[in-house]
Scaffold this motif. Structure first.
Motif, PDB file in Angstrom:
ATOM      1  N   ASP A  88       8.035  -7.897  -8.717  1.00 52.44           N
ATOM      2  CA  ASP A  88       8.980  -6.793  -8.623  1.00 52.44           C
ATOM      3  C   ASP A  88       8.256  -5.464  -8.377  1.00 52.44           C
ATOM      4  N   GLN A  89       9.058  -4.435  -8.100  1.00 47.84           N
ATOM      5  CA  GLN A  89       8.485  -3.153  -7.688  1.00 47.84           C
ATOM      6  C   GLN A  89       7.656  -2.504  -8.791  1.00 47.84           C
ATOM      7  N   ILE A  90       8.118  -2.568 -10.040  1.00 50.06           N
ATOM      8  CA  ILE A  90       7.383  -1.957 -11.140  1.00 50.06           C
ATOM      9  C   ILE A  90       6.007  -2.613 -11.300  1.00 50.06           C
ATOM     10  N   THR A  91       5.955  -3.942 -11.174  1.00 54.91           N
ATOM     11  CA  THR A  91       4.672  -4.645 -11.279  1.00 54.91           C
ATOM     12  C   THR A  91       3.739  -4.223 -10.155  1.00 54.91           C
ATOM     13  N   LEU A  92       4.278  -4.086  -8.952  1.00 58.24           N
ATOM     14  CA  LEU A  92       3.463  -3.639  -7.825  1.00 58.24           C
ATOM     15  C   LEU A  92       2.931  -2.237  -8.062  1.00 58.24           C
ATOM     16  N   ILE A  93       3.770  -1.351  -8.580  1.00 59.25           N
ATOM     17  CA  ILE A  93       3.347   0.021  -8.853  1.00 59.25           C
ATOM     18  C   ILE A  93       2.224   0.037  -9.883  1.00 59.25           C
ATOM     19  N   CYS A  94       2.389  -0.704 -10.984  1.00 59.11           N
ATOM     20  CA  CYS A  94       1.370  -0.730 -12.036  1.00 59.11           C
ATOM     21  C   CYS A  94       0.060  -1.333 -11.539  1.00 59.11           C
ATOM     22  N   THR A  95       0.151  -2.364 -10.696  1.00 61.64           N
ATOM     23  CA  THR A  95      -1.051  -2.986 -10.141  1.00 61.64           C
ATOM     24  C   THR A  95      -1.803  -2.009  -9.247  1.00 61.64           C
ATOM     25  N   ALA A  96      -1.074  -1.311  -8.383  1.00 60.84           N
ATOM     26  CA  ALA A  96      -1.701  -0.331  -7.493  1.00 60.84           C
ATOM     27  C   ALA A  96      -2.321   0.809  -8.289  1.00 60.84           C
ATOM     28  N   VAL A  97      -1.616   1.272  -9.311  1.00 63.67           N
ATOM     29  CA  VAL A  97      -2.119   2.374 -10.131  1.00 63.67           C
ATOM     30  C   VAL A  97      -3.369   1.948 -10.894  1.00 63.67           C
ATOM     31  N   PHE A  98      -3.372   0.745 -11.446  1.00 61.52           N
ATOM     32  CA  PHE A  98      -4.547   0.271 -12.177  1.00 61.52           C
ATOM     33  C   PHE A  98      -5.776   0.195 -11.268  1.00 61.52           C
TER      34      PHE A  98
ATOM     35  N   LEU B 291      -6.609   8.849  -3.403  1.00 59.99           N
ATOM     36  CA  LEU B 291      -7.080   8.267  -2.152  1.00 59.99           C
ATOM     37  C   LEU B 291      -6.720   6.793  -2.044  1.00 59.99           C
ATOM     38  N   ALA B 292      -6.717   6.086  -3.178  1.00 61.08           N
ATOM     39  CA  ALA B 292      -6.365   4.671  -3.167  1.00 61.08           C
ATOM     40  C   ALA B 292      -4.902   4.446  -3.514  1.00 61.08           C
ATOM     41  N   ALA B 293      -4.370   5.202  -4.480  1.00 62.42           N
ATOM     42  CA  ALA B 293      -3.014   4.937  -4.969  1.00 62.42           C
ATOM     43  C   ALA B 293      -1.941   5.267  -3.932  1.00 62.42           C
ATOM     44  N   VAL B 294      -2.056   6.404  -3.269  1.00 60.79           N
ATOM     45  CA  VAL B 294      -1.000   6.796  -2.331  1.00 60.79           C
ATOM     46  C   VAL B 294      -0.891   5.820  -1.154  1.00 60.79           C
ATOM     47  N   PRO B 295      -1.987   5.462  -0.480  1.00 58.45           N
ATOM     48  CA  PRO B 295      -1.850   4.456   0.584  1.00 58.45           C
ATOM     49  C   PRO B 295      -1.347   3.105   0.065  1.00 58.45           C
ATOM     50  N   ALA B 296      -1.833   2.682  -1.113  1.00 53.25           N
ATOM     51  CA  ALA B 296      -1.384   1.399  -1.664  1.00 53.25           C
ATOM     52  C   ALA B 296       0.100   1.437  -2.013  1.00 53.25           C
ATOM     53  N   LEU B 297       0.540   2.493  -2.673  1.00 50.55           N
ATOM     54  CA  LEU B 297       1.955   2.612  -3.037  1.00 50.55           C
ATOM     55  C   LEU B 297       2.841   2.749  -1.801  1.00 50.55           C
ATOM     56  N   SER B 298       2.323   3.389  -0.762  1.00 51.08           N
ATOM     57  CA  SER B 298       3.133   3.603   0.432  1.00 51.08           C
ATOM     58  C   SER B 298       3.320   2.330   1.247  1.00 51.08           C
ATOM     59  N   LEU B 299       2.639   1.237   0.862  1.00 49.21           N
ATOM     60  CA  LEU B 299       2.877  -0.043   1.517  1.00 49.21           C
ATOM     61  C   LEU B 299       4.245  -0.610   1.152  1.00 49.21           C
ATOM     62  N   PHE B 300       4.792  -0.225  -0.017  1.00 51.34           N
ATOM     63  CA  PHE B 300       6.100  -0.749  -0.425  1.00 51.34           C
ATOM     64  C   PHE B 300       7.044   0.355  -0.929  1.00 51.34           C
ATOM     65  N   LEU B 301       6.591   1.612  -0.918  1.00 48.10           N
ATOM     66  CA  LEU B 301       7.441   2.750  -1.249  1.00 48.10           C
ATOM     67  C   LEU B 301       7.413   3.737  -0.095  1.00 48.10           C
ATOM     68  N   ASP B 302       8.394   4.615  -0.040  1.00 44.89           N
ATOM     69  CA  ASP B 302       8.339   5.721   0.906  1.00 44.89           C
ATOM     70  C   ASP B 302       7.113   6.578   0.590  1.00 44.89           C
ATOM     71  N   PRO B 303       6.329   6.984   1.604  1.00 40.66           N
ATOM     72  CA  PRO B 303       5.117   7.760   1.326  1.00 40.66           C
ATOM     73  C   PRO B 303       5.352   9.005   0.485  1.00 40.66           C
ATOM     74  N   ALA B 304       6.467   9.689   0.699  1.00 36.00           N
ATOM     75  CA  ALA B 304       6.750  10.885  -0.099  1.00 36.00           C
ATOM     76  C   ALA B 304       6.941  10.523  -1.572  1.00 36.00           C
ATOM     77  N   GLN B 305       7.561   9.378  -1.842  1.00 33.29           N
ATOM     78  CA  GLN B 305       7.725   8.921  -3.222  1.00 33.29           C
ATOM     79  C   GLN B 305       6.373   8.551  -3.822  1.00 33.29           C
ATOM     80  N   ALA B 306       5.515   7.923  -3.018  1.00 35.54           N
ATOM     81  CA  ALA B 306       4.176   7.571  -3.481  1.00 35.54           C
ATOM     82  C   ALA B 306       3.380   8.819  -3.849  1.00 35.54           C
ATOM     83  N   VAL B 307       3.495   9.852  -3.027  1.00 30.95           N
ATOM     84  CA  VAL B 307       2.819  11.126  -3.296  1.00 30.95           C
ATOM     85  C   VAL B 307       3.302  11.705  -4.618  1.00 30.95           C
ATOM     86  N   THR B 308       4.605  11.697  -4.830  1.00 29.45           N
ATOM     87  CA  THR B 308       5.176  12.277  -6.048  1.00 29.45           C
ATOM     88  C   THR B 308       4.711  11.531  -7.291  1.00 29.45           C
TER      89      THR B 308
END
Length: 242
Positions: A2-12, A27-44
């Motif tokens: 699920d999305q929360i697990t993906l977010i926590c994995t990318a953040v870790f 540098l790592a979190a924003v590109p990783a999060l933007s693979l499954f989230l909108d980039p602006a949301q990843a930035v936030t």
């Protein structure tokens, strides 16, 4: 997954790099999060997390931080950050991913070329302005700040501590702009809050690894991190455009 697990994995994963280098998180979190989230949301999310962890970094590392340089860089960031946030509201998602790759590539070039900077406040203010621009645009103030500290040959421990605290400052500067442009809302804040323990654990793990690195090892790790991040992000952006 699920999305929360993906977010926590990318953040870790990004937090491990943050603990190792002092600048690896966005540098790592924003590109990783933007693979499954909108980039602006990843930035936030990245900005929120850096605000959450910033006071802890300041308390733990205050004796190593180069406060004079950070003051000058912060002044530049105050000007550059609103411009970056304005750009964030204009760029399509895949164009944004290519911009992210370009930002990371700048940091990579600075490390490879071992850029030397002249003395005086000008380079610090300029680096702060560019960092603010990149922070508002992509939550990535790192490349110009990294170039500045490596260009002034600041020791690895002081560079790492100063970068962590500087990113806290740039994240605070970015918060009003994110609010004014409607990027801050309950869902994004909740996602950041849930991922916060992953940030703390990953930073601790990366810090343990940093203790084993010398000056040369630090530079090598930073270069490898920037290269991989730029390649992955550029590939994703080009795939979307094509």
């Amino acid at each position: 997954m699920d999305q929360i697990t993906l977010i926590c994995t990318a953040v870790f994963a990004a937090a491990v790099l943050r603990g190792l280098t002092g600048f690896g998180f966005a540098l790592a979190a924003v590109p990783a999060l933007s693979l499954f989230l909108d980039p602006a949301q990843a930035v936030t999310i990245a900005i929120l997390l850096q605000c959450m962890v910033g006071l802890r970094d300041l308390a733990l590392m205050r004796k190593l931080v180069q406060f004079r340089a950070l003051g000058l860089m912060g002044a530049g960031a105050l000007i550059g950050t609103p411009l970056g946030i304005w750009g964030l509201t204009l760029l399509p998602a895949d164009v944004m991913r290519l911009v992210l790759a370009g930002i990371v590539g700048i940091g990579l070039a600075a490390l490879i070329l071992k850029t030397r900077l002249p003395p005086g406040p000008g380079p610090a203010i300029g680096a702060g302005f560019a960092s603010g621009l990149f922070s508002g645009l992509a939550a990535m103030p790192g490349p110009p700040a990294i170039a500045y500290f490596l260009g002034t040959e600041t020791p690895a421990k002081q560079t790492r501590a100063s970068l962590m605290v500087f990113f806290f400052l740039t994240s605070l500067i970015a918060m009003p702009g994110l609010w004014l442009t409607g990027r801050l809302h309950a869902e994004t804040f909740t996602q950041a809050l849930i991922a916060f323990p992953a940030l703390l654990i990953g930073t601790w793990a990366g810090g343990r690894a940093f203790e084993k690195l010398g000056e040369g090892g630090y530079r090598t790790a930073a270069t490898a991190l920037l290269g991989v991040t730029a390649a992955v992000t550029a590939t994703r952006g080009l795939a979307g455009l094509l």
